[in-house]
Design a protein around this motif. Structure first.
Motif, PDB file in Angstrom:
ATOM      1  N   GLN A 194       0.812  -1.194   0.060  1.00 49.76           N
ATOM      2  CA  GLN A 194      -0.034   0.196   0.093  1.00 49.76           C
ATOM      3  C   GLN A 194       0.909   1.159  -0.143  1.00 49.76           C
ATOM      4  N   ARG A 195       1.970   1.344   0.782  1.00 48.65           N
ATOM      5  CA  ARG A 195       3.106   2.407   0.573  1.00 48.65           C
ATOM      6  C   ARG A 195       3.550   2.542  -0.746  1.00 48.65           C
ATOM      7  N   GLU A 204       0.873   4.420  -2.652  1.00 48.83           N
ATOM      8  CA  GLU A 204       0.566   6.053  -1.775  1.00 48.83           C
ATOM      9  C   GLU A 204       1.946   6.841  -2.521  1.00 48.83           C
TER      10      GLU A 204
END
Length: 492
Positions: free
Chosen positions: A39-40, A43
């Motif tokens: 997920q990072r 992002e």
């Protein structure tokens, strides 16, 4: 508002968003849950897309074209110089490539850390191959027919070239190798510190040293990470270190190294915060601060005398018979594997190895699949020992996983700049050792703040050093310093 004011307002917002992205990177390296990596990466990729669009906003070109520099001061002209350079580079990169690089390198950090912990090069190779492919694409877009490696190097040391760096390394290598051989043949083998040193006590002493060297805790913090680093600028500048209870010097000197970086960013004129001039002007100049803090000041005989006494007070043992033996242990020369723990004699040989390999990787003369063998062969030739495991070899550095090709040579440039600055500093502050012997570096750090740190990006990298020293930077002062210091330590 004038075009200049509009342009600066736009860039302040861009700089603020870039700081947010930097904070995401800090979080990923320090406290992010291991399961958050994917997920990072998304992002980071999304935010990089936003930043790229802001950096290529067509209004930037219009604003630049309409500004009359005739009535501007030196700071305003410097802002425009940085903006023009950034805009030119950003316009050559497709947004999709920038976002993909951010996603892949964010994910690669975690994969590299796993591979390093497991000594498993194969686990990292597919990701490294992808990073190299993307960096070659980036270099080709930036170079526009020129040298690919130079295009990447320019991101860290504007104006430098791979050829120029290689020529400097060729001048340095004979004296470094000669010094190394004379030390190894001296018959002296200073022992390392012995004993166990508690982690919390190490961190307490690291914080004390950071304070004495001018790190501002109101605007900073110290955390732990796999690879020590500095993040942020202006009023939020964070540093990290790592702890090994059998090797306390690693924690203390890694901290001091990062304090040099952090103090530089904290020391920049507040009027420049969140502007293109509000950062260290180059990684070479940045490294000059980390290296002079760590080595010329932190490993000096005067400071080591104080540190020896503090070791006894903090740990109940110093691990050495007396202050002289402690100083010798701090400056012990040995063919270790780890760059960040290397002595001053071997350190630049570590950089030369990485510089040659990454130039070959970007040029296509070397592929990721052959990198471990190339590394191990070169290391054995340069250091006289065989690499025992990948974590001590090709997997030890985070840089390639995050796409920092062109970064490594700035470490040695920083050493060269530090050698010049130290020569000028000793002339400007003749009682320097008196303060260091009390554990305080304020006279040195005050001088560095005034002459190197406060201007930020106001001047070109080499100009910063020349203005501080009164002469153009060259490798001579560093090599003379090493010969003098280690000649005394080893009785040469």
């Amino acid at each position: 508002m004038s075009a200049y004011d509009d342009l600066l307002d736009h860039h302040r917002e861009t700089e603020a968003l870039a700081e947010v992205m930097g904070r995401l990177g800090w979080d990923q390296e320090t406290v992010m849950p291991r399961g958050g990596a994917q997920q990072r990466a998304e992002e980071m990729g999304a935010l990089e897309g936003v930043l790229h669009r802001r950096r290529t906003d067509p209004r930037i070109g219009a604003w630049l074209a309409s500004i009359d520099e005739g009535g501007l001061g030196a700071a305003e002209r410097a802002q425009l110089r940085h903006i023009r350079r950034s805009y030119s580079r950003a316009m050559r990169l497709p947004e999709t490539l920038s976002a993909e690089l951010a996603r892949v390198t964010s994910r690669a950090q975690g994969i590299w850390a796993e591979a390093r912990a497991a000594d498993d090069v194969a686990h990292f190779l597919p990701t490294l191959t992808e990073v190299i492919r993307l960096k070659r694409e980036e270099a080709a877009a930036l170079a526009e027919g020129g040298d690919l490696y130079d295009a990447l190097l320019d991101d860290y040391e504007p104006g430098a070239t791979g050829q120029g760096i290689a020529e400097m390394f060729d001048r340095m290598r004979p004296r470094l190798v000669s010094l190394r051989e004379r030390i190894m043949g001296s018959g002296r083998d200073h022992p390392a510190l012995s004993g166990r040193y508690g982690a919390e006590a190490q961190l307490t002493l690291a914080r004390e040293i950071a304070t004495h060297f001018g790190y501002d805790w109101r605007h900073g913090r110290l955390d732990s990470s796999v690879h020590p680093f500095t993040s942020g600028s202006g009023t939020d500048v964070r540093i990290t270190t790592r702890v090994d209870e059998a090797e306390p010097l690693g924690c203390l000197y890694s901290t001091l190294h990062e304090v040099g970086h952090g103090a530089y960013e904290q020391g920049i004129d507040p009027a420049f915060h969140l502007t293109p001039v509000g950062h260290g002007v180059s990684m070479g100049v940045h490294e000059s601060q980390s290296r002079i803090y760590e080595n010329q000041l932190g490993r000096s005989a005067a400071f080591c005398g104080w540190l020896y006494a503090r070791f006894g007070e903090v740990f109940g043992q110093a691990g050495a018979a007396d202050a002289q033996a402690f100083y010798a242990a701090v400056n012990r020369v040995h063919s270790g594997y780890i760059r960040t723990e290397a002595d001053e004699v071997h350190y630049n040989l570590h950089i030369m190895l990485r510089f040659d390999l990454e130039r070959d990787l970007i040029a296509g003369r070397l592929e990721a699949a052959d990198l471990e063998e190339a590394w191990n062969t070169r290391f054995a030739a340069d250091f006289g020992v065989a690499v025992d495991r990948p974590a001590n070899g090709v997997l030890q550095d985070v840089h390639w996983s995050v796409g920092l090709f062109g970064y490594f040579p700035t470490y040695t440039l920083g050493n060269v700049y530090a050698g010049c600055l130290y020569q000028a500093l000793r002339a400007a502050v003749p009682d320097l050792d008196a303060g260091l012997a009390r554990g305080h570096a304020e006279p040195a750090t005050d001088w560095l703040r005034a002459h190197v740190q406060r201007p930020g990006g106001l001047y070109a990298p080499a100009e910063v050093i020349e203005r501080a020293c009164g002469f153009a930077p060259h490798e001579g002062p560093l090599l003379d310093y090493l010969d003098t210091k280690f000649g005394a330590v080893y009785g040469l």
